[in-house]
Design a protein around this motif. Structure first.
Motif, PDB file in Angstrom:
ATOM      1  N   SER A  71       0.844  -1.190   0.000  1.00 41.34           N
ATOM      2  CA  SER A  71       0.000   0.000   0.000  1.00 41.34           C
ATOM      3  C   SER A  71       0.878   1.237   0.000  1.00 41.34           C
ATOM      4  O   SER A  71       2.012   1.214   0.471  1.00 41.34           O
ATOM      5  N   LEU A  73       0.523   5.659   0.431  1.00 40.66           N
ATOM      6  CA  LEU A  73      -0.214   6.903   0.640  1.00 40.66           C
ATOM      7  C   LEU A  73       0.618   8.036   0.055  1.00 40.66           C
ATOM      8  O   LEU A  73       1.761   8.249   0.465  1.00 40.66           O
ATOM      9  N   TRP A  93      -4.744   6.323  -1.656  1.00 39.03           N
ATOM     10  CA  TRP A  93      -4.056   5.077  -1.294  1.00 39.03           C
ATOM     11  C   TRP A  93      -3.953   4.187  -2.516  1.00 39.03           C
ATOM     12  O   TRP A  93      -4.914   4.046  -3.277  1.00 39.03           O
ATOM     13  N   TRP A  95      -3.349   0.284  -3.522  1.00 38.33           N
ATOM     14  CA  TRP A  95      -3.332  -1.080  -2.985  1.00 38.33           C
ATOM     15  C   TRP A  95      -2.908  -2.033  -4.098  1.00 38.33           C
ATOM     16  O   TRP A  95      -3.481  -2.022  -5.190  1.00 38.33           O
TER      17      TRP A  95
END
Length: 244
Positions: A71, A73, A93, A95
Motif C-alpha cells: 500500500s 499513501l 491510497w 493497494w
C-alpha cells in the motif's frame, strides 16, 4: 503460472551473503533476485513530504516471491500530469498485489540474474471517491561485476486507462563495508521526459534480518508508478526492511 507446493523446489546453489543483501531490492530500481524459499520480507517507508509505503512479500520458491500486500499513501506530489492527478494525488491510497520471478540465475549457470515483476491494484481517492486501476510490470537484470559492485537494468511499464508510462531504471549497489552499501539510481521516463528522476541512498545492515535505508530522491515515491513520476523537490526518506 502453476505452483505445486508438495514438489521439489527449483534446484540451485544457495545465495551468498552478498546475494542475500541484493535480494532485498533497491529503492526505485529493482534487482532480479528474490530471498530464499519460505522467507518473508516486509518493509515500511516514509519521507519528509508525508508519503507512506508498506510492503509484505513471501518467497514460495527459490525463484518466486509473492507480493502479499503493498500500500502507498501519496502526499504533496505536483499535479502536473494526468498520472499524478489519478494515481498520486493527496490522500490517495494505492493497494497492490503481485509477484516477482527469477528466470536467469548464476546459481543455475547463467552469466547474470534476470527476472520480472508484475503487480495489479487500484488507487483509492478518498476525497473524490474514485478508484482508478493500473497494472505495473517490469523486467530486471542484475550483474555482479565483483564482490563489491552490482549493476541493475530495470525497464518498467505502468499501464492504465488514461495511457501508459514507459521507463528504464539504471542503478547499482556498491558495498562500502560488510554492513554498508551505497545505492545510486536513476529512472528515465521515455514518453514523459520531464518525469525523469534520480535517487541516492545508503543501506545499513544492522543484522542479517534487519536493514535501514536513508535516501534523497526526486521521484514522487519509491513504489511502482511513483518511480515514473517526478517530485517538485528532493524528498528525504527512510526505509526499514525486515526478513524472517
Amino acid at each position: 503460472f502453476v505452483y505445486t507446493p508438495d514438489t521439489a523446489d527449483t534446484p540451485q546453489l544457495p545465495l551468498t551473503p552478498r546475494q542475500q543483501t541484493l535480494a532485498k531490492g533497491g529503492l526505485t530500481v529493482n534487482t532480479a533476485l528474490v530471498p530464499p524459499d519460505r522467507s518473508t520480507t516486509g518493509w515500511i517507508n516514509a519521507d519528509n513530504r508525508e508519503n507512506l509505503n508498506y510492503f509484505l512479500g513471501h518467497s514460495i520458491s527459490n525463484i518466486f516471491q509473492l507480493n502479499l500486500f503493498t500500500s502507498a499513501l501519496y502526499k504533496n506530489v505536483p499535479q502536473t500530469t494526468e498520472y499524478a492527478q489519478n494515481f498520486a494525488n493527496d490522500d490517495s491510497w494505492n493497494w497492490r498485489v503481485g509477484g516477482k520471478a527469477v528466470v536467469f540465475s548464476p546459481l543455475r549457470g547463467a552469466p547474470f540474474w534476470g527476472g520480472g515483476y508484475i503487480s495489479m491494484g487500484r488507487a483509492i481517492d478518498t476525497v473524490n471517491v474514485r478508484a482508478p486501476s493500473y497494472l505495473f510490470a517490469e523486467t530486471m537484470a542484475t550483474l555482479e561485476l565483483n564482490e563489491k559492485i552490482a549493476i541493475n537494468l530495470n525497464p518498467k511499464l505502468a499501464w492504465s486507462g488514461i495511457g501508459n508510462l514507459l521507463g528504464v531504471g539504471l542503478g547499482s549497489n556498491i558495498r562500502l563495508s560488510p554492513n554498508l552499501e551505497l545505492i545510486p539510481e536513476t529512472n528515465i521516463v521515455l514518453n514523459e521526459t520531464t518525469q525523469g528522476n534520480a535517487t541516492l541512498g545508503i543501506r545499513w545492515h544492522a543484522t542479517e534480518s534487519f536493514s535501514v535505508d536513508v535516501y534523497a530522491s526526486t521521484a514522487a515515491s519509491i513504489l511502482d508508478i511513483g518511480q515514473l513520476i517526478s517530485s517538485d523537490e528532493v524528498r528525504f526518506g527512510t526505509k526499514i526492511i525486515f526478513t524472517f
